[in-house]
Motif scaffolding. Structure first.
Motif, PDB file in Angstrom:
ATOM      1  N   ARG A  43       0.900  -1.230   0.263  1.00 45.53           N
ATOM      2  CA  ARG A  43      -0.056  -0.293  -0.176  1.00 45.53           C
ATOM      3  C   ARG A  43       0.677   0.998   0.002  1.00 45.53           C
ATOM      4  O   ARG A  43       0.973   1.999  -0.516  1.00 45.53           O
ATOM      5  CB  ARG A  43      -0.834   0.212   1.609  1.00 45.53           C
ATOM      6  CG  ARG A  43      -2.245   0.846   0.990  1.00 45.53           C
ATOM      7  CD  ARG A  43      -3.209   0.717   2.485  1.00 45.53           C
ATOM      8  NE  ARG A  43      -3.405   1.986   2.965  1.00 45.53           N
ATOM      9  CZ  ARG A  43      -4.445   1.935   4.099  1.00 45.53           C
ATOM     10  NH1 ARG A  43      -4.045   1.048   5.029  1.00 45.53           N
ATOM     11  NH2 ARG A  43      -5.003   2.518   3.910  1.00 45.53           N
ATOM     12  N   ARG A  51       2.610   1.458  -3.741  1.00 34.43           N
ATOM     13  CA  ARG A  51       2.150   2.441  -4.179  1.00 34.43           C
ATOM     14  C   ARG A  51       1.315   4.152  -4.182  1.00 34.43           C
ATOM     15  O   ARG A  51       1.495   4.205  -4.901  1.00 34.43           O
ATOM     16  CB  ARG A  51       0.814   1.764  -4.555  1.00 34.43           C
ATOM     17  CG  ARG A  51       0.125  -0.341  -4.977  1.00 34.43           C
ATOM     18  CD  ARG A  51      -0.908  -0.244  -4.622  1.00 34.43           C
ATOM     19  NE  ARG A  51      -1.230  -1.995  -5.102  1.00 34.43           N
ATOM     20  CZ  ARG A  51      -2.073  -2.562  -4.350  1.00 34.43           C
ATOM     21  NH1 ARG A  51      -2.763  -2.513  -3.137  1.00 34.43           N
ATOM     22  NH2 ARG A  51      -1.876  -3.947  -4.689  1.00 34.43           N
ATOM     23  N   LEU A  52       1.346   4.546  -2.784  1.00 34.54           N
ATOM     24  CA  LEU A  52       1.216   5.557  -2.711  1.00 34.54           C
ATOM     25  C   LEU A  52       3.103   6.535  -3.575  1.00 34.54           C
ATOM     26  O   LEU A  52       2.270   7.951  -3.550  1.00 34.54           O
ATOM     27  CB  LEU A  52       1.182   5.663  -1.142  1.00 34.54           C
ATOM     28  CG  LEU A  52      -0.516   6.015  -0.937  1.00 34.54           C
ATOM     29  CD1 LEU A  52      -0.296   5.537   0.937  1.00 34.54           C
ATOM     30  CD2 LEU A  52      -1.400   6.716  -1.382  1.00 34.54           C
ATOM     31  N   GLY A  53       3.351   5.136  -2.859  1.00 39.07           N
ATOM     32  CA  GLY A  53       5.234   6.702  -3.078  1.00 39.07           C
ATOM     33  C   GLY A  53       5.003   6.785  -4.555  1.00 39.07           C
ATOM     34  O   GLY A  53       5.799   7.222  -5.081  1.00 39.07           O
ATOM     35  N   ARG A  54       4.723   5.906  -5.700  1.00 39.41           N
ATOM     36  CA  ARG A  54       4.543   5.619  -6.611  1.00 39.41           C
ATOM     37  C   ARG A  54       3.969   7.100  -7.077  1.00 39.41           C
ATOM     38  O   ARG A  54       4.324   7.804  -8.131  1.00 39.41           O
ATOM     39  CB  ARG A  54       3.746   3.946  -7.542  1.00 39.41           C
ATOM     40  CG  ARG A  54       4.158   4.275  -8.408  1.00 39.41           C
ATOM     41  CD  ARG A  54       4.246   3.259  -9.629  1.00 39.41           C
ATOM     42  NE  ARG A  54       2.442   2.309  -9.240  1.00 39.41           N
ATOM     43  CZ  ARG A  54       2.793   1.327  -9.760  1.00 39.41           C
ATOM     44  NH1 ARG A  54       2.799   0.842 -10.679  1.00 39.41           N
ATOM     45  NH2 ARG A  54       1.370   0.812  -9.594  1.00 39.41           N
TER      46      ARG A  54
END
Lengths: 257, 69
Positions: free
Chosen positions: A83, A86-89
Motif C-alpha cells: 500500500r 503504491r502511494l509512493g509511486r
C-alpha cells in the motif's frame, strides 16, 4: 567509465543516502552535495492536516539533480508495504521502491517471509523493487528469483553503526548475485563503507552514519571517498593474504654481503 | 457530512472532489499522493473523484527517512 546500472537506470555514484535525522534541512542539503550521491531515499507518511505551516521535504531536494527512492520504512506487513509503495509511486512518479518489511521493533530486522510476498506482488505490478533484507544468501537468492532489481542485505542493524558483521555472508552473496548488491544499513564510519565495496558490493546505502555524525557534511564527504576507494580497490584486485613477510626490496646487492 | 481523513474523523459541508478537498486543506496536489477508499488515485483523477459521506481518505507526502523508523 565505471557505472552502476540498476534496472533501466545508470548512476555514476555508488553511494545512496537518506533524508532522516538531520539537524536541519540546510545541513541535509549540504551533506547530500558532499556525498556525491545521485539517489536519495525518502519515507512516505500522512500529511499533517491540522498544521499546514511545516515545509515539505521536497522544498529542499532538487529532483532534477537527485533521483528519489521512496521507501516503505516502518511497515510491518506485506499488505502495508505494498500500500505504501503504491502511494509512493503516485507521490514521486517513479515506479522504484526501497522495500522494507520490518519484523521486529528492537532490531528492525526484516520479516523475510512478508518481504518476499511483497516483492512478488510489487514486481507483478511493474515496480522496480529494491528489498532491504538480512545477509542471508538463501533469502537473497529467493528475492532475486522473485524479480528484485537489486538485493540489499544489511551490514548490521539499522542505525547501529556496527559495520559489516558477517563478511563471509556478503562474500557468498556477492558470488552468486546476478543483480546489483547494495549493502544497506549498519555502516558506522568510512572504513565500513570501504569494506563493503572491497567485498564487491555494487553500492552502499546509509542514513544515520552521515546524519548522526557530529559533522554530517564532513562525514558525507568521507563516505563519498570511502565508497570510491573501496570500489577502486575491488576493481584493482587485492594481493593475497600471507602469514609471513615478503620483502619488497631486492636481496641481491645488499652492502656487506 | 463526515469522512475519515488520515485515520481521524473530519467534517465537511458536503460531497466534493479530491481537488476541492486538497484546496480546502491548503495542500499542493503536486506534492502528495491520495488514497480514496483504499484505492490509490492517479493525480489526473483528482478532479473527477468525488468524496462522499463515510469515505476514507489518506493523504501522504514524502518525509525525511532512511531505514526503519
Amino acid at each position: 567509465m565505471d557505472l552502476l546500472t540498476i534496472a533501466d537506470k545508470t548512476f555514476t555514484s555508488r553511494l545512496i543516502v537518506g533524508t532522516g535525522k538531520y539537524s536541519s534541512p540546510a545541513v541535509m542539503v549540504r551533506a547530500h552535495e558532499a556525498s556525491g550521491a545521485e539517489m536519495i531515499t525518502v519515507a512516505v507518511r500522512r500529511v499533517n492536516i491540522t498544521d499546514r505551516t511545516k515545509e515539505s521535504l521536497l522544498d529542499y531536494i532538487d529532483t532534477s539533480k537527485y533521483f528519489l527512492l521512496p521507501n516503505t520504512a516502518g511497515c510491518y506487513t506485506a499488505e502495508e508495504a505494498v500500500r505504501t509503495a503504491r502511494l509512493g509511486r503516485e507521490a514521486g512518479l517513479s515506479n522504484w521502491v526501497k522495500l522494507e518489511v520490518i519484523g521486529d521493533e528492537r532490531t528492525l530486522f526484516p520479516d523475510n517471509e512478508q518481504l518476499l510476498e511483497a516483492t512478488r506482488q510489487l514486481v507483478r505490478e511493474g515496480f522496480v523493487v529494491l528489498p532491504y533484507t538480512t545477509d542471508d544468501p538463501v533469502v537473497c537468492r529467493k528475492l532475486e528469483d522473485a524479480g528484485a532489481a537489486a538485493i540489499m542485505p544489511l551490514g548490521a542493524p539499522i542505525g547501529s553503526g556496527l559495520g559489516i558483521q558477517n563478511v563471509n555472508n556478503l562474500r557468498i552473496i556477492r558470488e552468486f548475485a546476478r543483480v546489483p548488491l547494495i549493502v544497506d544499513a549498519g555502516v558506522g564510519t568510512a572504513s565500513d563503507a570501504a569494506l563493503a565495496m572491497e567485498l564487491g558490493a555494487d553500492a552502499v546505502l546509509m542514513n544515520t552514519a552521515i546524519a548522526g555524525a557530529q559533522d554530517p557534511v564532513a562525514m558525507a564527504e568521507a563516505m563519498n571517498l570511502a565508497v570510491r576507494a573501496g570500489r577502486f580497490a575491488f576493481l584493482a584486485g587485492r594481493i593475497d593474504r600471507r602469514m609471513y613477510a615478503n620483502a619488497s626490496s631486492p636481496v641481491a646487492g645488499l652492502v656487506g654481503r | 457530512m463526515r469522512i475519515t481523513l488520515n485515520g481521524e474523523p473530519h467534517d465537511l459541508a458536503g460531497p466534493l472532489s479530491v481537488t476541492a478537498l486538497l484546496g480546502q486543506l491548503q495542500i499542493d496536489p503536486r506534492r502528495v499522493a491520495v488514497e480514496h477508499n483504499r484505492i490509490v488515485l492517479k493525480r489526473g483523477s483528482f478532479d473527477a473523484t468525488l468524496v462522499a459521506e463515510g469515505d476514507e481518505v489518506e493523504i501522504v507526502n514524502f518525509v525525511g527517512g532512511g531505514d526503519g523508523n
